[in-house]
Scaffold this motif. Sequence first.
Motif, PDB file in Angstrom:
ATOM      1  N   LEU A   1       0.817  -1.215   0.000  1.00  0.00           N
ATOM      2  CA  LEU A   1       0.000   0.000   0.000  1.00  0.00           C
ATOM      3  C   LEU A   1       0.850   1.264   0.000  1.00  0.00           C
ATOM      4  O   LEU A   1       0.318   2.372   0.014  1.00  0.00           O
ATOM      5  N   GLY A   2       2.175   1.107   0.001  1.00  0.00           N
ATOM      6  CA  GLY A   2       3.047   2.274   0.054  1.00  0.00           C
ATOM      7  C   GLY A   2       3.239   2.801   1.454  1.00  0.00           C
ATOM      8  O   GLY A   2       3.614   3.967   1.635  1.00  0.00           O
ATOM      9  N   MET A   3       3.015   1.962   2.468  1.00  0.00           N
ATOM     10  CA  MET A   3       3.148   2.359   3.866  1.00  0.00           C
ATOM     11  C   MET A   3       4.270   1.570   4.524  1.00  0.00           C
ATOM     12  O   MET A   3       4.493   0.404   4.199  1.00  0.00           O
ATOM     13  N   ARG A   4       4.950   2.190   5.469  1.00  0.00           N
ATOM     14  CA  ARG A   4       5.927   1.418   6.230  1.00  0.00           C
ATOM     15  C   ARG A   4       5.197   0.441   7.141  1.00  0.00           C
ATOM     16  O   ARG A   4       4.181   0.770   7.745  1.00  0.00           O
ATOM     17  N   GLY A   5       5.742  -0.757   7.251  1.00  0.00           N
ATOM     18  CA  GLY A   5       5.148  -1.751   8.130  1.00  0.00           C
ATOM     19  C   GLY A   5       4.763  -3.005   7.387  1.00  0.00           C
ATOM     20  O   GLY A   5       4.882  -3.095   6.158  1.00  0.00           O
ATOM     21  N   PRO A   6       4.281  -4.006   8.118  1.00  0.00           N
ATOM     22  CA  PRO A   6       3.885  -5.274   7.492  1.00  0.00           C
ATOM     23  C   PRO A   6       2.629  -5.112   6.652  1.00  0.00           C
ATOM     24  O   PRO A   6       1.928  -4.096   6.741  1.00  0.00           O
ATOM     25  N   GLU A   7       2.356  -6.129   5.841  1.00  0.00           N
ATOM     26  CA  GLU A   7       1.116  -6.118   5.062  1.00  0.00           C
ATOM     27  C   GLU A   7      -0.079  -6.124   6.016  1.00  0.00           C
ATOM     28  O   GLU A   7      -0.163  -6.981   6.903  1.00  0.00           O
ATOM     29  N   PRO A   8      -1.001  -5.174   5.868  1.00  0.00           N
ATOM     30  CA  PRO A   8      -2.122  -5.098   6.808  1.00  0.00           C
ATOM     31  C   PRO A   8      -3.219  -6.109   6.495  1.00  0.00           C
ATOM     32  O   PRO A   8      -3.384  -6.525   5.350  1.00  0.00           O
ATOM     33  N   ASP A   9      -3.947  -6.481   7.534  1.00  0.00           N
ATOM     34  CA  ASP A   9      -5.116  -7.342   7.380  1.00  0.00           C
ATOM     35  C   ASP A   9      -6.346  -6.447   7.313  1.00  0.00           C
ATOM     36  O   ASP A   9      -6.804  -5.914   8.319  1.00  0.00           O
ATOM     37  N   LEU A  10      -6.866  -6.275   6.111  1.00  0.00           N
ATOM     38  CA  LEU A  10      -8.038  -5.418   5.923  1.00  0.00           C
ATOM     39  C   LEU A  10      -9.301  -6.229   5.677  1.00  0.00           C
ATOM     40  O   LEU A  10     -10.367  -5.659   5.424  1.00  0.00           O
ATOM     41  N   GLN A  11      -9.201  -7.561   5.773  1.00  0.00           N
ATOM     42  CA  GLN A  11     -10.314  -8.424   5.408  1.00  0.00           C
ATOM     43  C   GLN A  11     -11.056  -9.014   6.601  1.00  0.00           C
ATOM     44  O   GLN A  11     -12.246  -9.311   6.502  1.00  0.00           O
ATOM     45  N   THR A  12     -10.375  -9.209   7.735  1.00  0.00           N
ATOM     46  CA  THR A  12     -11.014  -9.869   8.879  1.00  0.00           C
ATOM     47  C   THR A  12     -12.161  -9.032   9.424  1.00  0.00           C
ATOM     48  O   THR A  12     -11.970  -7.871   9.809  1.00  0.00           O
ATOM     49  N   ALA A  13     -13.344  -9.607   9.446  1.00  0.00           N
ATOM     50  CA  ALA A  13     -14.533  -8.886   9.918  1.00  0.00           C
ATOM     51  C   ALA A  13     -14.389  -8.544  11.397  1.00  0.00           C
ATOM     52  O   ALA A  13     -13.909  -9.349  12.196  1.00  0.00           O
ATOM     53  N   GLY A  14     -14.799  -7.323  11.745  1.00  0.00           N
ATOM     54  CA  GLY A  14     -14.791  -6.912  13.143  1.00  0.00           C
ATOM     55  C   GLY A  14     -13.469  -6.382  13.640  1.00  0.00           C
ATOM     56  O   GLY A  14     -13.366  -5.943  14.799  1.00  0.00           O
ATOM     57  N   LYS A  15     -12.441  -6.425  12.823  1.00  0.00           N
ATOM     58  CA  LYS A  15     -11.137  -5.922  13.244  1.00  0.00           C
ATOM     59  C   LYS A  15     -11.119  -4.403  13.120  1.00  0.00           C
ATOM     60  O   LYS A  15     -11.380  -3.854  12.052  1.00  0.00           O
ATOM     61  N   ARG A  16     -10.816  -3.740  14.234  1.00  0.00           N
ATOM     62  CA  ARG A  16     -10.830  -2.277  14.266  1.00  0.00           C
ATOM     63  C   ARG A  16      -9.595  -1.736  13.550  1.00  0.00           C
ATOM     64  O   ARG A  16      -8.461  -2.096  13.862  1.00  0.00           O
TER      65      ARG A  16
ATOM     66  N   GLY B   1      14.349   6.428  11.807  1.00  0.00           N
ATOM     67  CA  GLY B   1      15.475   6.110  12.661  1.00  0.00           C
ATOM     68  C   GLY B   1      15.261   4.961  13.622  1.00  0.00           C
ATOM     69  O   GLY B   1      16.176   4.589  14.366  1.00  0.00           O
ATOM     70  N   LEU B   2      14.068   4.373  13.629  1.00  0.00           N
ATOM     71  CA  LEU B   2      13.748   3.296  14.573  1.00  0.00           C
ATOM     72  C   LEU B   2      13.469   1.986  13.843  1.00  0.00           C
ATOM     73  O   LEU B   2      12.907   1.992  12.745  1.00  0.00           O
ATOM     74  N   PRO B   3      13.832   0.849  14.459  1.00  0.00           N
ATOM     75  CA  PRO B   3      13.365  -0.422  13.912  1.00  0.00           C
ATOM     76  C   PRO B   3      11.845  -0.487  13.980  1.00  0.00           C
ATOM     77  O   PRO B   3      11.218   0.180  14.812  1.00  0.00           O
ATOM     78  N   GLU B   4      11.263  -1.258  13.120  1.00  0.00           N
ATOM     79  CA  GLU B   4       9.799  -1.300  12.996  1.00  0.00           C
ATOM     80  C   GLU B   4       9.102  -1.547  14.320  1.00  0.00           C
ATOM     81  O   GLU B   4       8.075  -0.909  14.632  1.00  0.00           O
ATOM     82  N   ASN B   5       9.609  -2.433  15.171  1.00  0.00           N
ATOM     83  CA  ASN B   5       8.897  -2.783  16.401  1.00  0.00           C
ATOM     84  C   ASN B   5       8.924  -1.677  17.458  1.00  0.00           C
ATOM     85  O   ASN B   5       8.239  -1.776  18.464  1.00  0.00           O
ATOM     86  N   GLU B   6       9.702  -0.599  17.225  1.00  0.00           N
ATOM     87  CA  GLU B   6       9.761   0.506  18.170  1.00  0.00           C
ATOM     88  C   GLU B   6       8.983   1.728  17.704  1.00  0.00           C
ATOM     89  O   GLU B   6       8.889   2.722  18.422  1.00  0.00           O
ATOM     90  N   THR B   7       8.406   1.675  16.519  1.00  0.00           N
ATOM     91  CA  THR B   7       7.649   2.810  16.000  1.00  0.00           C
ATOM     92  C   THR B   7       6.335   2.974  16.767  1.00  0.00           C
ATOM     93  O   THR B   7       5.890   2.062  17.472  1.00  0.00           O
ATOM     94  N   LEU B   8       5.721   4.129  16.615  1.00  0.00           N
ATOM     95  CA  LEU B   8       4.415   4.343  17.255  1.00  0.00           C
ATOM     96  C   LEU B   8       3.405   3.346  16.722  1.00  0.00           C
ATOM     97  O   LEU B   8       2.598   2.808  17.483  1.00  0.00           O
ATOM     98  N   ARG B   9       3.435   3.081  15.429  1.00  0.00           N
ATOM     99  CA  ARG B   9       2.485   2.128  14.853  1.00  0.00           C
ATOM    100  C   ARG B   9       2.572   0.778  15.547  1.00  0.00           C
ATOM    101  O   ARG B   9       1.575   0.196  15.966  1.00  0.00           O
ATOM    102  N   ALA B  10       3.802   0.268  15.681  1.00  0.00           N
ATOM    103  CA  ALA B  10       3.993  -1.064  16.260  1.00  0.00           C
ATOM    104  C   ALA B  10       3.666  -1.084  17.754  1.00  0.00           C
ATOM    105  O   ALA B  10       3.051  -2.037  18.252  1.00  0.00           O
ATOM    106  N   GLN B  11       4.071  -0.046  18.474  1.00  0.00           N
ATOM    107  CA  GLN B  11       3.808  -0.025  19.913  1.00  0.00           C
ATOM    108  C   GLN B  11       2.308   0.102  20.205  1.00  0.00           C
ATOM    109  O   GLN B  11       1.787  -0.529  21.132  1.00  0.00           O
TER     110      GLN B  11
END
Length: 322
Positions: free
Chosen positions: A85-100, A114-124
């Motif tokens: 999708l052109g976003m940093r991070g893993p492939e998102p799950d947009l199909q599972t029903a009920g997932k916010r 400057g941060l590894p993926e698991n330390e970003t705001l998204r991941a935290q």
Amino acid sequence: MTARENPVKAFISAAGLVLLGLLMAGAAVEGLVRLATSSQQNYLIEMWRYATLLKRKSTDPAIGHEHVAGASARLQGVDVSINSLGMRGPEPDLQTAGKRKVVIIGDSTAMGWGLPENETLRAQLAAQLGPTAEVLTTGVGNMNMAQIVANWLRHSEKISADAVIVLATARAPALQEAGQAGWLVRHSQAYALLVSFIDIAISNTPGEAGLVAAYKDMWVGGRGRMSMDRALDRLKADQAKKGYQVIVMLVPEPHSFNPYHFHFMTEAMRSESEKRGWTFLDPLPSMQKQPAQQYWVANNDVHPNAKAFLLMADLLRPHLSH
């Protein structure tokens, strides 16, 4: 006929030797610069590498530049991967029903520079919200608020967000220069570094007072502030149509928290948020408990580190529980 008898031929020959010498000298300088910056600790060069390896010109002039889907690179010592999708991070799950679905929109701070993926705001934030939530970020470096909103709006239909977090920074009302970098800037680290130094020297405002004055020019009025406010109006119109929650968080200007001279930004963003019925969050009171440098990703880079993002995630989580 001798060179003395043909001055034109002599001139061409001499000019060719000079040009060859300049090319060889330029290649040597380029090699030295690349060798000197191979540790990936030079902020200007790493930003240049980010722009050349992971970004491209967008077909939408309102966005300006965008990530290259599927690209990856090691920047400032950490791996950065861009999903389909052109976003940093893993492939998102947009199909599972009920997932916010929670989307963080912003610039390089939202991307987690400057941060590894698991330390970003998204991941935290994803870790705190758990498997019932899918957290994404549309953050792209060097975007102002108009570009940030335009970049989100092209994804809005596909993602069907439940909540959008506007991660605003001090440069939200900054005006972007039009045009595209020339061939030399895009292909030569040495030339890009020289251009960056010249730009800094020309635009530099000395001292803290100069920095405050420069930001007041952006935030109190002018074309940049008008552009930012119009972008927030476009976000409000999309929210009214789609029905998602909007939370605005202003990342404090990072150079010094005690004393803090940028409350005018906080009040401006708080006012613009509240007039549109949005929740406004200010992490500054929590962050003021320690010196600002404790939240920098590196000694020469004031982007937020993992500790700063943990405080922000803690502040956001109660507003995303429902």
